[in-house]
Design a protein around this motif. Sequence first.
Motif, PDB file in Angstrom:
ATOM      1  N   ASP A  56      36.528  41.822  37.489  1.00 24.57           N
ATOM      2  CA  ASP A  56      37.583  40.877  37.136  1.00 24.57           C
ATOM      3  C   ASP A  56      37.225  39.451  37.522  1.00 24.57           C
ATOM      4  OD1 ASP A  56      39.421  42.650  35.956  1.00 24.57           O
ATOM      5  OD2 ASP A  56      40.143  43.308  37.903  1.00 24.57           O
ATOM      6  N   ARG A  57      36.676  39.291  38.731  1.00 24.22           N
ATOM      7  CA  ARG A  57      36.426  37.919  39.169  1.00 24.22           C
ATOM      8  C   ARG A  57      35.204  37.306  38.510  1.00 24.22           C
ATOM      9  NH1 ARG A  57      35.542  38.298  45.599  1.00 24.22           N
ATOM     10  NH2 ARG A  57      37.280  39.743  45.360  1.00 24.22           N
ATOM     11  N   SER A 120      44.333  39.389  35.818  1.00 24.26           N
ATOM     12  CA  SER A 120      43.085  39.339  35.057  1.00 24.26           C
ATOM     13  C   SER A 120      43.371  39.322  33.557  1.00 24.26           C
ATOM     14  CB  SER A 120      42.204  40.539  35.419  1.00 24.26           C
ATOM     15  OG  SER A 120      41.008  40.542  34.667  1.00 24.26           O
ATOM     16  N   LEU A 139      44.976  35.776  40.199  1.00 25.98           N
ATOM     17  CA  LEU A 139      43.900  36.751  40.398  1.00 25.98           C
ATOM     18  C   LEU A 139      43.372  36.681  41.825  1.00 25.98           C
ATOM     19  CD1 LEU A 139      41.937  38.830  39.076  1.00 25.98           C
ATOM     20  CD2 LEU A 139      40.400  36.885  38.647  1.00 25.98           C
ATOM     21  N   PHE A 198      38.792  39.656  28.965  1.00 25.73           N
ATOM     22  CA  PHE A 198      39.723  39.645  30.088  1.00 25.73           C
ATOM     23  C   PHE A 198      40.705  40.816  30.018  1.00 25.73           C
ATOM     24  CE2 PHE A 198      38.475  35.107  30.043  1.00 25.73           C
ATOM     25  CZ  PHE A 198      38.168  34.944  31.389  1.00 25.73           C
ATOM     26  N   GLY A 202      40.674  43.937  32.847  1.00 25.75           N
ATOM     27  CA  GLY A 202      41.893  44.075  33.638  1.00 25.75           C
ATOM     28  C   GLY A 202      42.506  45.452  33.514  1.00 25.75           C
TER      29      GLY A 202
END
Length: 452
Positions: A56-57, A120, A139, A198, A202
């Motif tokens: 996610d990051r 996310s 997030l 994204f 997520g």
Amino acid sequence: MDHGHSTANSGIADASKADSATIAGPYKPSSSTTIGHFRWLICALLLFGTTKNYMDRQVLGVLKTTLQHDLGWNEIDYSNLVFAFQTAYAAGMVLVGRLIDRLGTRLGYALAMVFWSLASMAHAFAGSLGGFAIARAALGFGEAGIFPASIKTVAEWFPKKERALATGIFNAGTNVGAIATPLFVPWITVHWGWRWAFILTGAVGFVWLVFWLWLYRKPEEHPRLSKAELDYIRSDPSDPPGKMKWLDLLSYRQTWTFMMGKFITDPIWWFYLFWVPDFLQRKHGLALMQIGLPIVVIYVIADVGSVAGGWLSSSMIHHGKSVNVARKTALLICAVSVVPIVFAYRIESTWGAVLLLGLAAAAHQGFSANLYTLTSDMFPARAVGSVVGIGGMAGAIGGMLIAKVVGYALQWTGSYMIPFFMAGSAYLLAVAVIHVLSPRLEPATIRVAANS
């Protein structure tokens, strides 16, 4: 969490023999007793949770060049997005770490996963820099729960002799996520657009959530855990009863030891995560669909470092070294291994740069596995989540600072020289600071209070 810590010399023995009946430590089963393996299934859940967290990051880092082109961001705009993430992550590490100590690992981790997975997916609906900043901050706040929850789980489910290895294994998920993201995200982006990148990453969190709620309980409450394995997990001396005052943790040198280690070294990992894809595209001319393999190689090497770093100190303790000597030797070896990264910006060969980055990432992960384990070496289990949260906040504050440094350095000079110089020198500085603050890594003598 009724297992605790003996003296610093008791520490963590070699976890590579954890699955046999011949165990070094205070618990010695009879020859007919078989220690179960269920605790390693819990470790696998932590591994996959960490993988999801890093996927996610890292989506933003992989798509940096694409989003800058589509949305018109400059280097300072991008650094502001990283800054928004780090600011919320810093706040979340303290607040979410404390919340996990209060709610317990099972519920606390589940809520954090839901929150950050939705955040996310929210990136897909942002069309402006401000919208991205809001999604990025959400997030960061949610993702802050990952390491307090994971370290607390290790403290609950593993005796001291196995914690460094367990930490190294779940921490390898940071690399697995960093490997998976550049493989899947460019393909999704090319075929369906960056917004779907994204959404899909997520959504994976809800699959993990099903398995977490199905499989996770405290050891003493788990119907699938054998008595022999529970006794082995609980083989360390018990913690004294009572609750702790959270702010009192800041009065311990041991807390500052972990905090400073994180403050100095975490920013380097954030730099790798958010800027290495851009470095490969900018310096070596790789297209979005070409960055996957080099980044995979970097983080596969880093995975080896994560597990090897935990194994090294555990093995040294098993062979008679003190926790202090074993941990600091491992930290120093990792710190020296990072130094060659200062030359990465000058190397013309793409694969030469990739191998240098891989060595530095591996050394960081080995360093990180040992640094995290210091919390359970020096604090009772009931304090670990809060200490990790405080240290994570310090690391995120460092990440806020490096986001600005890198953004302005690139905008003004167009060169990665300054960021790589910082990366090469940070770990030796961290080892020196850790040694000054905790010369012997003695466990903290925790005061007990009626209310926290």
